[in-house]
Design a protein around this motif. Structure first.
Motif, mmCIF file in Angstrom:
data_model
loop_
_atom_site.group_PDB
_atom_site.id
_atom_site.type_symbol
_atom_site.label_atom_id
_atom_site.label_comp_id
_atom_site.label_asym_id
_atom_site.label_seq_id
_atom_site.Cartn_x
_atom_site.Cartn_y
_atom_site.Cartn_z
ATOM 1 N N GLU A 116 8.812 9.357 -1.458
ATOM 2 C CA GLU A 116 9.543 8.785 -1.481
ATOM 3 C C GLU A 116 9.543 8.167 0.623
ATOM 4 O O GLU A 116 10.113 7.013 0.824
ATOM 5 N N VAL A 117 9.256 8.770 0.688
ATOM 6 C CA VAL A 117 8.985 8.232 2.558
ATOM 7 C C VAL A 117 7.943 7.224 2.192
ATOM 8 O O VAL A 117 8.004 5.878 2.505
ATOM 9 N N PHE A 118 7.288 7.430 1.163
ATOM 10 C CA PHE A 118 5.393 6.174 1.156
ATOM 11 C C PHE A 118 6.162 5.141 0.385
ATOM 12 O O PHE A 118 5.063 4.052 -1.043
ATOM 13 N N GLN A 119 7.709 4.973 -0.320
ATOM 14 C CA GLN A 119 7.853 3.951 -1.140
ATOM 15 C C GLN A 119 7.410 2.622 -0.720
ATOM 16 O O GLN A 119 7.242 2.040 -2.291
ATOM 17 N N PHE A 120 7.906 2.684 -0.296
ATOM 18 C CA PHE A 120 7.535 1.092 0.406
ATOM 19 C C PHE A 120 6.307 0.765 0.785
ATOM 20 O O PHE A 120 6.130 -0.632 -0.264
#
Length: 321
Positions: free
Chosen positions: A285-289
């Motif tokens: 989720e943190v690196f979903q961007f």
């Protein structure tokens, strides 16, 4: 790589702030438990009954103990829903009256010593207005959630003077079952969730964010935001816990959590209670961007190639004519 590193650093910076807010919330919670314990140990009826018991021969104590126990179970305990047991201990640590009659005779001093705690001795030597708190612990035979024990010495209701209280050979022990409340405080930072940074991080930015406590036995002692009360004492033999327990070191990095999921998190070592406070969110989720950006770049590349191919075909056809 640079963008991933930047996102991770910013996330960890936010999580450190959340951890500090949560630590302050925990400490404020402990102080609130102390205040409650001192307040209840000053209850006039409790003090009077304890003094009567101590001044009565053994044979005459039984009805007085039962009367005090009835007051604890039928009246006093209902003033605070987080309290599950109220005990009165004698100077050897034995339960002499309780909101649960079946606990009379239990050796709370021995139980504390087995847990490497000297809370009973501290309480017996405590001054008027002082209370002492144990580390949160899990005692499945007593309750299904983690509990915090609070003790305060009881003083005579017949004080010698305003500044000179007469101590009795008794200690009030309150068992707080506060895991759910504590979990809410850790998450909200002692404020409303909509206004606290901790609440914003978990609810507005990271749906997988968690703030939880792990004890010295590497057991999670606060309910999971996702699993509820399921297996409250689940094991958490993970990097931030080992770092705190073995080296008193706080970390902020990517690691695998108690569920085996890759997370980005920050920890704080609560040394007095041998607890590890952890703030984390799943890495995906943190690196979903970045994943979304990567997907968009691929789509853009494909579209660019298709458009270029169409242009080349059109130009070629025009030239051939």
């Amino acid at each position: 790589f640079y963008l991933k590193d930047y996102i991770e650093k910013q996330t960890l910076s936010n999580f450190r702030v959340v951890a500090e807010i949560s630590e302050n919330a925990y400490l404020a919670h402990i102080e609130a438990l102390k205040t409650r314990t001192v307040d209840w140990s000053s209850d006039g009826y409790i003090r009077d009954m304890i003094e009567k018991i101590l001044n009565t021969d053994e044979a005459g104590r039984v009805p007085l103990k039962l009367e005090l126990g009835a007051y604890l179970s039928d009246v006093k305990i209902h003033y605070d829903p987080s309290v599950i047991i109220i005990d009165v201990l004698d100077d050897s640590g034995l339960v002499m009256a309780s909101s649960r009659d079946g606990r009379i005779g239990e050796n709370e001093k021995m139980e504390a010593e087995e847990a490497n705690s000297n809370i009973f001795d501290e309480a017996m030597n405590g001054k008027f207005g002082e209370a002492f708190i144990s580390s949160p612990t899990i005692e499945m035979e007593e309750f299904s959630e983690s509990m915090t024990h609070a003790m305060a010495r009881v003083f005579s209701d017949q004080k010698m003077s305003a500044d000179n209280q007469t101590p009795l050979n008794a200690v009030l022990l309150i068992h707080f079952a506060d895991a759910k409340r504590l979990s809410e405080l850790l998450l909200s930072g002692w404020q409303d969730k909509e206004n606290a940074l901790a609440g914003r991080v978990s609810h507005e930015y990271y749906k997988t964010a968690e703030v939880y406590l792990v004890d010295k036995d590497k057991r999670v002692i606060t309910p999971s935001y996702f699993a509820g009360n399921m297996k409250l004492e689940r094991e958490a033999d993970i990097k931030p816990v080992r770092a705190c327990l073995e080296n008193h070191q706080e970390i902020a990095e990517e690691y695998d959590n108690y569920a085996g999921l890759s997370v980005v998190g920050a920890s704080m070592c609560l040394k007095r209670d041998n607890l590890t406070l952890i703030v984390e969110a799943q890495s995906k989720e943190v690196f979903q961007f970045l994943a979304d950006l990567h997907f968009r770049l691929i789509v853009a590349a494909i579209l660019t190639w298709l458009v270029s191919a169409v242009i080349i075909i059109v130009l070629t056809n025009l030239l051939l004519k």
